[in-house]
Design a protein around this motif. Sequence first.
Motif, PDB file in Angstrom:
ATOM      1  N   ASP A  78       0.842  -1.189   0.000  1.00 33.33           N
ATOM      2  CA  ASP A  78       0.000   0.000   0.000  1.00 33.33           C
ATOM      3  C   ASP A  78       0.879   1.242   0.000  1.00 33.33           C
ATOM      4  N   ARG A  79       0.248   2.406   0.038  1.00 35.50           N
ATOM      5  CA  ARG A  79       1.022   3.651  -0.051  1.00 35.50           C
ATOM      6  C   ARG A  79       1.855   3.915   1.189  1.00 35.50           C
ATOM      7  N   ASP A  80       1.607   3.209   2.277  1.00 36.05           N
ATOM      8  CA  ASP A  80       2.415   3.351   3.488  1.00 36.05           C
ATOM      9  C   ASP A  80       3.591   2.388   3.495  1.00 36.05           C
ATOM     10  N   CYS A  81       3.789   1.668   2.412  1.00 40.37           N
ATOM     11  CA  CYS A  81       4.905   0.743   2.239  1.00 40.37           C
ATOM     12  C   CYS A  81       4.744  -0.530   3.063  1.00 40.37           C
ATOM     13  N   ASN A  82       3.535  -0.810   3.554  1.00 39.59           N
ATOM     14  CA  ASN A  82       3.277  -2.086   4.220  1.00 39.59           C
ATOM     15  C   ASN A  82       3.260  -3.173   3.143  1.00 39.59           C
ATOM     16  N   VAL A  83       3.769  -4.336   3.464  1.00 39.30           N
ATOM     17  CA  VAL A  83       3.859  -5.432   2.494  1.00 39.30           C
ATOM     18  C   VAL A  83       3.140  -6.648   3.066  1.00 39.30           C
ATOM     19  N   ILE A  84       2.351  -7.320   2.233  1.00 39.12           N
ATOM     20  CA  ILE A  84       1.692  -8.573   2.607  1.00 39.12           C
ATOM     21  C   ILE A  84       2.428  -9.712   1.907  1.00 39.12           C
ATOM     22  N   LEU A  85       2.884 -10.680   2.694  1.00 35.87           N
ATOM     23  CA  LEU A  85       3.534 -11.881   2.165  1.00 35.87           C
ATOM     24  C   LEU A  85       2.661 -13.092   2.448  1.00 35.87           C
ATOM     25  N   GLY A  86       2.523 -13.961   1.451  1.00 36.13           N
ATOM     26  CA  GLY A  86       1.823 -15.224   1.626  1.00 36.13           C
ATOM     27  C   GLY A  86       2.826 -16.340   1.838  1.00 36.13           C
ATOM     28  N   SER A  87       2.428 -17.376   2.541  1.00 41.96           N
ATOM     29  CA  SER A  87       3.297 -18.523   2.832  1.00 41.96           C
ATOM     30  C   SER A  87       4.627 -18.067   3.426  1.00 41.96           C
ATOM     31  N   ALA A  88       4.556 -17.117   4.335  1.00 43.23           N
ATOM     32  CA  ALA A  88       5.768 -16.506   4.889  1.00 43.23           C
ATOM     33  C   ALA A  88       6.418 -17.394   5.939  1.00 43.23           C
ATOM     34  N   GLN A  89       7.746 -17.318   5.970  1.00 43.43           N
ATOM     35  CA  GLN A  89       8.546 -17.981   6.989  1.00 43.43           C
ATOM     36  C   GLN A  89       9.429 -16.927   7.633  1.00 43.43           C
ATOM     37  N   GLU A  90       9.603 -17.024   8.944  1.00 45.06           N
ATOM     38  CA  GLU A  90      10.419 -16.072   9.687  1.00 45.06           C
ATOM     39  C   GLU A  90      11.729 -16.726  10.086  1.00 45.06           C
ATOM     40  N   PHE A  91      12.819 -16.026   9.814  1.00 44.02           N
ATOM     41  CA  PHE A  91      14.149 -16.462  10.224  1.00 44.02           C
ATOM     42  C   PHE A  91      14.671 -15.443  11.214  1.00 44.02           C
ATOM     43  N   LEU A  92      15.055 -15.908  12.407  1.00 43.35           N
ATOM     44  CA  LEU A  92      15.560 -15.006  13.439  1.00 43.35           C
ATOM     45  C   LEU A  92      17.007 -14.664  13.160  1.00 43.35           C
ATOM     46  N   LYS A  93      17.476 -13.570  13.747  1.00 45.28           N
ATOM     47  CA  LYS A  93      18.878 -13.195  13.563  1.00 45.28           C
ATOM     48  C   LYS A  93      19.778 -14.253  14.184  1.00 45.28           C
ATOM     49  N   PRO A  94      20.950 -14.487  13.601  1.00 44.25           N
ATOM     50  CA  PRO A  94      21.816 -15.587  14.012  1.00 44.25           C
ATOM     51  C   PRO A  94      22.244 -15.546  15.475  1.00 44.25           C
ATOM     52  N   SER A  95      22.264 -14.383  16.129  1.00 40.14           N
ATOM     53  CA  SER A  95      22.729 -14.301  17.512  1.00 40.14           C
ATOM     54  C   SER A  95      21.698 -14.823  18.518  1.00 40.14           C
ATOM     55  N   ASP A  96      20.451 -15.039  18.067  1.00 40.31           N
ATOM     56  CA  ASP A  96      19.425 -15.555  18.979  1.00 40.31           C
ATOM     57  C   ASP A  96      19.712 -17.001  19.352  1.00 40.31           C
ATOM     58  N   SER A  97      19.456 -17.350  20.603  1.00 40.69           N
ATOM     59  CA  SER A  97      19.725 -18.711  21.063  1.00 40.69           C
ATOM     60  C   SER A  97      18.729 -19.719  20.493  1.00 40.69           C
ATOM     61  N   PHE A  98      17.554 -19.246  20.069  1.00 41.16           N
ATOM     62  CA  PHE A  98      16.525 -20.157  19.554  1.00 41.16           C
ATOM     63  C   PHE A  98      16.562 -20.305  18.038  1.00 41.16           C
ATOM     64  N   SER A  99      17.417 -19.549  17.348  1.00 42.86           N
ATOM     65  CA  SER A  99      17.373 -19.547  15.891  1.00 42.86           C
ATOM     66  C   SER A  99      17.699 -20.914  15.299  1.00 42.86           C
ATOM     67  N   ALA A 100      18.851 -21.453  15.581  1.00 46.62           N
ATOM     68  CA  ALA A 100      19.265 -22.787  15.139  1.00 46.62           C
ATOM     69  C   ALA A 100      18.964 -23.046  13.676  1.00 46.62           C
ATOM     70  N   GLY A 101      18.786 -21.986  12.855  1.00 44.74           N
ATOM     71  CA  GLY A 101      18.578 -22.149  11.428  1.00 44.74           C
ATOM     72  C   GLY A 101      17.205 -22.654  11.036  1.00 44.74           C
ATOM     73  N   GLU A 102      16.350 -22.921  11.982  1.00 44.10           N
ATOM     74  CA  GLU A 102      15.016 -23.470  11.699  1.00 44.10           C
ATOM     75  C   GLU A 102      14.015 -22.317  11.551  1.00 44.10           C
ATOM     76  N   PRO A 103      13.335 -22.216  10.403  1.00 41.68           N
ATOM     77  CA  PRO A 103      12.374 -21.126  10.219  1.00 41.68           C
ATOM     78  C   PRO A 103      11.072 -21.389  10.974  1.00 41.68           C
ATOM     79  N   ARG A 104      10.393 -20.305  11.296  1.00 40.39           N
ATOM     80  CA  ARG A 104       9.068 -20.400  11.913  1.00 40.39           C
ATOM     81  C   ARG A 104       8.047 -20.082  10.835  1.00 40.39           C
ATOM     82  N   VAL A 105       7.082 -20.945  10.622  1.00 43.37           N
ATOM     83  CA  VAL A 105       6.071 -20.757   9.582  1.00 43.37           C
ATOM     84  C   VAL A 105       5.023 -19.776  10.091  1.00 43.37           C
TER      85      VAL A 105
END
Length: 132
Positions: A78-105
């Motif tokens: 939209d004009r506010d630069c908000n973006v909608i993603l479908g089938s999105a996966q979240e990857f945490l920054k590498p320094s997080d203890s829970f990241s372990a390379g596994e994405p969150r759906v």
Amino acid sequence: MALALSVTGSLGYSFAPQHVLTTATTSVASGSRGDSDGEREDSAAARARQQLEALLNKTMRIRMTDGRTLVGCFLCTDRDCNVILGSAQEFLKPSDSFSAGEPRVLGLAMVPGHHIVSIEVQRENLTGPPYL
């Protein structure tokens, strides 16, 4: 704040949310003909709109201000630069203890424009690097 889209040669697209893009208008004044400023702005907005439409249903990687990365299918903006993603996966920054390379759906996700640091579009061909 709007999403600025620039074509980087034949390589692909580059986004910079800090810059302003002229928004597309749906009506043109009946008196504006020829080489007027209004017509040039409308054609630039039309080109930008076509470039964004070409990105629909493409896989994007969005880096956010808090270090997270979302990967998903670009559905809309939209004009506010908000973006909608479908089938999105979240990857945490590498320094997080829970990241372990596994994405969150996440599935369907809305990314606020003011949290976007960068957007990369996945290439169509498989011969180069996966993202531009």
